[in-house]
Design an enzyme around this catalytic site. Structure first.
Site, PDB file in Angstrom:
ATOM      1  N   LYS B  92       6.559  -0.441  -8.990  1.00  0.00           N
ATOM      2  CA  LYS B  92       7.164  -1.659  -9.537  1.00  0.00           C
ATOM      3  C   LYS B  92       7.636  -2.644  -8.462  1.00  0.00           C
ATOM      4  O   LYS B  92       7.683  -3.842  -8.697  1.00  0.00           O
ATOM      5  CB  LYS B  92       8.354  -1.284 -10.424  1.00  0.00           C
ATOM      6  CG  LYS B  92       7.986  -0.534 -11.702  1.00  0.00           C
ATOM      7  CD  LYS B  92       7.324  -1.435 -12.714  1.00  0.00           C
ATOM      8  CE  LYS B  92       7.118  -0.750 -14.055  1.00  0.00           C
ATOM      9  NZ  LYS B  92       6.260  -1.556 -14.964  1.00  0.00           N
ATOM     10  N   GLU B 114      13.445  -7.272 -17.960  1.00  0.00           N
ATOM     11  CA  GLU B 114      13.576  -6.196 -18.932  1.00  0.00           C
ATOM     12  C   GLU B 114      13.209  -4.897 -18.223  1.00  0.00           C
ATOM     13  O   GLU B 114      12.542  -4.922 -17.186  1.00  0.00           O
ATOM     14  CB  GLU B 114      12.620  -6.419 -20.110  1.00  0.00           C
ATOM     15  CG  GLU B 114      11.182  -5.916 -19.924  1.00  0.00           C
ATOM     16  CD  GLU B 114      10.398  -6.631 -18.827  1.00  0.00           C
ATOM     17  OE1 GLU B 114      10.801  -7.742 -18.430  1.00  0.00           O
ATOM     18  OE2 GLU B 114       9.386  -6.062 -18.365  1.00  0.00           O
ATOM     19  N   SER B 381       2.279   6.753  -9.813  1.00  0.00           N
ATOM     20  CA  SER B 381       2.965   5.462  -9.953  1.00  0.00           C
ATOM     21  C   SER B 381       4.445   5.513  -9.613  1.00  0.00           C
ATOM     22  O   SER B 381       5.024   4.521  -9.204  1.00  0.00           O
ATOM     23  CB  SER B 381       2.770   4.927 -11.368  1.00  0.00           C
ATOM     24  OG  SER B 381       3.160   5.903 -12.312  1.00  0.00           O
TER      25      SER B 381
END
Lengths: 261, 399
Positions: B92, B114, B381
């Site tokens: 991210k 969010e 991830s």
């Protein structure tokens, strides 16, 4: 000409301001919605905006969001809303009805919107880009006007495009924010509505955040009429237990009087 | 039109994507698109972005040979793209490092985002802290509960975390609330969307910033096994880690691209978060894409053990890749994910996020179809520290 065209013409000829009232279909239930629609007309409402509940209403503040949730809990869907409109039309063939909601439910139910003589006079899809026409999404009913939003952040170029794609009236969003917010910038509103009226012959209604009779009177002086939503929905909610909506009627009557002066 | 050239000028990937938002937001999206296009090919901007990725994030992330996992299946060689080793513990951060530079260039002083699992929230709070910008994170109350570690991290970073109680109180509702904040504070605020979802230009911007993962993998594959990977596996919620690693490979037809969705309690139960496997095209959060919805167009509730995949929609480009048959999308259920979570811990000494564990879980079905001369890559991830509480709860352990 549909009901909406007739009412707007009549208002213009008589130099009267238009009062548009919003409620969510199915909140607190469909029977109450029917009663409320008649009650609103009795109180002087010229156009009824029926909110079509959606699970993810991103343009709504908390008051209307909760109304959407309540209506969905009662399994209100497009079909039952069309039944509501049919029932209303039995005794009221003339008051314009506009469906307001979100594109996903409108596209899913396009057959119902496209049906002949379904009692609907206009649709307002909050999350359809103004440069697109509803016909691009196969929502195509000659009797139904496509009403668009213009906001304080809409560029001049876009105003022109949006006006070209719309019919009925323009809904001018009076603030940056969701439904039910506050903080008007009155000089900005006056300036922007003038700008829209220079580019279009359509009437311009002002909405989002109108609460008091003073708000309504001031905004009506800049526009052709006002849309009242959250305040009505809030009053409906507060009186849903006993289903005595007299206070809704009183509130709307006061607003009507304020904009008629 | 080739997928490489998408989206088109209206923000569509074939029939998917677009900008389905209230009018007030249209100007902000246009402003963002203009800024991004002017900076995308700007050397200074790119230098700044890659310097931050290198010195702040710690890129490139390694490509690691998972020997014991490979031996376990006895088929293709399994390689791990270690996004879990990035600063803040997930892919991210690639996107937030890029988007905060856009915010800086646009002169925005207030950042909103969010978050589902909290990884995007942490990554956003991190880059905002670094620039001294006010930061607000929206998170569903259900996710605040199950990802409490990340909530505390965000607060440490100076962000204000707003618990969202509406609807299903998960990622979808957090996104609704962030959009409402944006409509209200449009001039002062930059909204850092955390996945390849939302209205155009977000799916494109988030993809492009995350594509550093796939770009590195091209070079690393050549260096470490002398060819392109035979297949790339990644979990898909909104789909940003998958899109980032897939994107540079789209033009290489020989590389199989496989996304793995969350089947929750099982695809047949309807209680899942797998729109590409069991959804239909619809419009949510500003874009058309596969969506979990009922016959009347209402968005359905979702279920997944992983907060980050618990979302009824998916990025529009994935819908395009699915319809073009360029990528395949599988789904694994919660119990398979729990097994994979243990397996990867025990065999490789790696604690994967529950989201990431979905990609590992699919190996059970996928590996038997591979051969020993093949090389496959899993996008790891994120790391799973944040999921310790959830796992303990699932297994009835009191920490």
């Amino acid at each position: 000409m549909n009901n909406l065209g007739k009412v707007l013409n009549h208002k213009k000829l008589n130099d009267e301001k238009v009062l548009v009232a919003y409620l969510v279909a199915g909140d607190p239930d469909l029977e109450s919605s029917l009663d409320l629609m008649h009650l609103l007309v009795e109180a002087g409402v010229d156009i009824i905006e029926l909110g079509v509940p959606f699970t993810d209403p991103i343009a709504e503040g908390p008051v209307i969001q909760k109304a959407h949730d309540r209506a969905l809990k009662k399994n209100t869907d497009f079909k039952s809303i069309m039944n509501l409109v049919n029932k209303f039309r039995i005794s009221n063939p003339q008051t314009p009805i506009i469906l307001m909601g979100y594109i996903n439910t409108f596209v899913t139910n396009k057959k119902l919107i496209n049906m002949k003589d379904n009692g609907i006079d206009g649709v307002l899809v909050v999350d359809i880009p103004g440069e697109f026409n509803l016909a691009d999404y196969e929502i195509n009913n000659k009797k139904i006007d496509s009403i668009s939003l213009i906001s304080p952040t809409t560029s001049d170029d876009r105003i022109k495009t949006i006006v070209d794609q719309s019919s009925g009236f323009i809904y001018y969003v009076t603030l940056r924010g969701v439904t039910g917010s506050s903080h008007f910038d009155k000089s900005e509103i006056e300036f922007n509505i003038k700008k829209i009226k220079n580019l279009s012959n359509m009437p311009v209604m002002a909405g989002f955040g109108i609460k008091t009779t003073e708000d309504a009177a001031v905004l009506a002086s800049y526009s052709d009429g006002v849309v009242i939503g959250s305040s009505i929905v809030d009053l409906i909610d507060k009186n849903s237990d006993k289903k005595d909506f007299e206070s809704v009627k009183e509130y709307v009557t006061d607003i009507k009087e304020a904009i008629s002066q | 039109m080739k997928s490489k050239d998408l989206p088109d000028k209206f923000g569509f990937y074939g029939e998917y994507g677009g900008k389905f938002v209230p009018e007030t937001l249209m100007f902000a999206l246009a402003e963002l698109e203009e800024t991004y296009k002017s900076l995308r090919d700007n050397n200074e901007f790119q230098t700044e972005f890659y310097r931050d990725l290198s010195q702040f994030v710690g890129r490139p992330s390694p490509l690691y040979f998972a020997k014991r996992l490979t031996d376990h299946y006895g088929k293709a060689s399994i390689w791990l793209k270690r996004e879990d080793l990035n600063h803040t513990g997930a892919h991210k951060i690639n996107n937030t490092v890029g988007q905060i530079l856009l915010a800086k260039h646009m002169g925005k002083k207030r950042i909103i985002a969010e978050t589902g699992a909290g990884q995007h929230g942490v990554a956003t709070a991190t880059v905002a802290a670094r620039l001294g910008l006010e930061c607000h994170i929206y998170m569903g109350t259900e996710d605040v509960r199950r990802q409490s570690l990340n909530v505390y991290r965000m607060k440490l970073l100076g962000a204000e975390v707003h618990a969202v109680d509406s609807g299903s109180a998960t990622l979808k509702d957090a996104l609704n609330e962030a959009l409402r904040d944006w409509v209200t504070n449009i001039e002062s605020t930059y909204y850092i969307i955390g996945s390849v979802t939302g209205p155009h230009p977000y799916p494109m911007i988030v993809r492009d910033f995350n594509a550093v993962v796939g770009k590195e993998l091209i070079d690393q594959s050549k260096e470490l096994f002398g060819k392109m990977p035979d297949a790339i596996l990644a979990c898909v919620g909104g789909g940003s880690n998958a899109m980032g690693i897939f994107y540079p490979f789209i033009e290489y037809d020989e590389v199989r691209l496989i996304g793995v969705e969350a089947a929750g309690e099982g695809l047949k139960t309807g209680n899942h978060a797998a729109p590409l496997n069991d959804g239909t095209p619809g419009i949510l959060h500003g874009a058309k894409s596969y969506l979990m919805q009922d016959e009347s167009g209402q968005v359905k509730g979702t279920a997944s053990i992983s907060a980050g995949l618990d979302y009824p929609g998916v990025g529009p480009e994935h819908s395009w890749l699915k319809d073009q048959n360029r990528a395949q999308y599988a789904a694994v259920n919660d119990s398979q994910v729990v097994e994979a979570f243990h397996l990867v811990n025990k065999l490789e000494g790696i604690l994967p996020a529950l989201e990431t564990a979905h990609a590992f879980a699919y190996l059970e079905e996928f590996m038997p179809t591979t051969s020993q001369d093949e090389h496959i890559v899993i996008n790891v991830s994120g790391r799973g520290d944040k999921d310790i509480n959830t796992m303990a709860e699932v297994e009835g352990i009191d920490l």
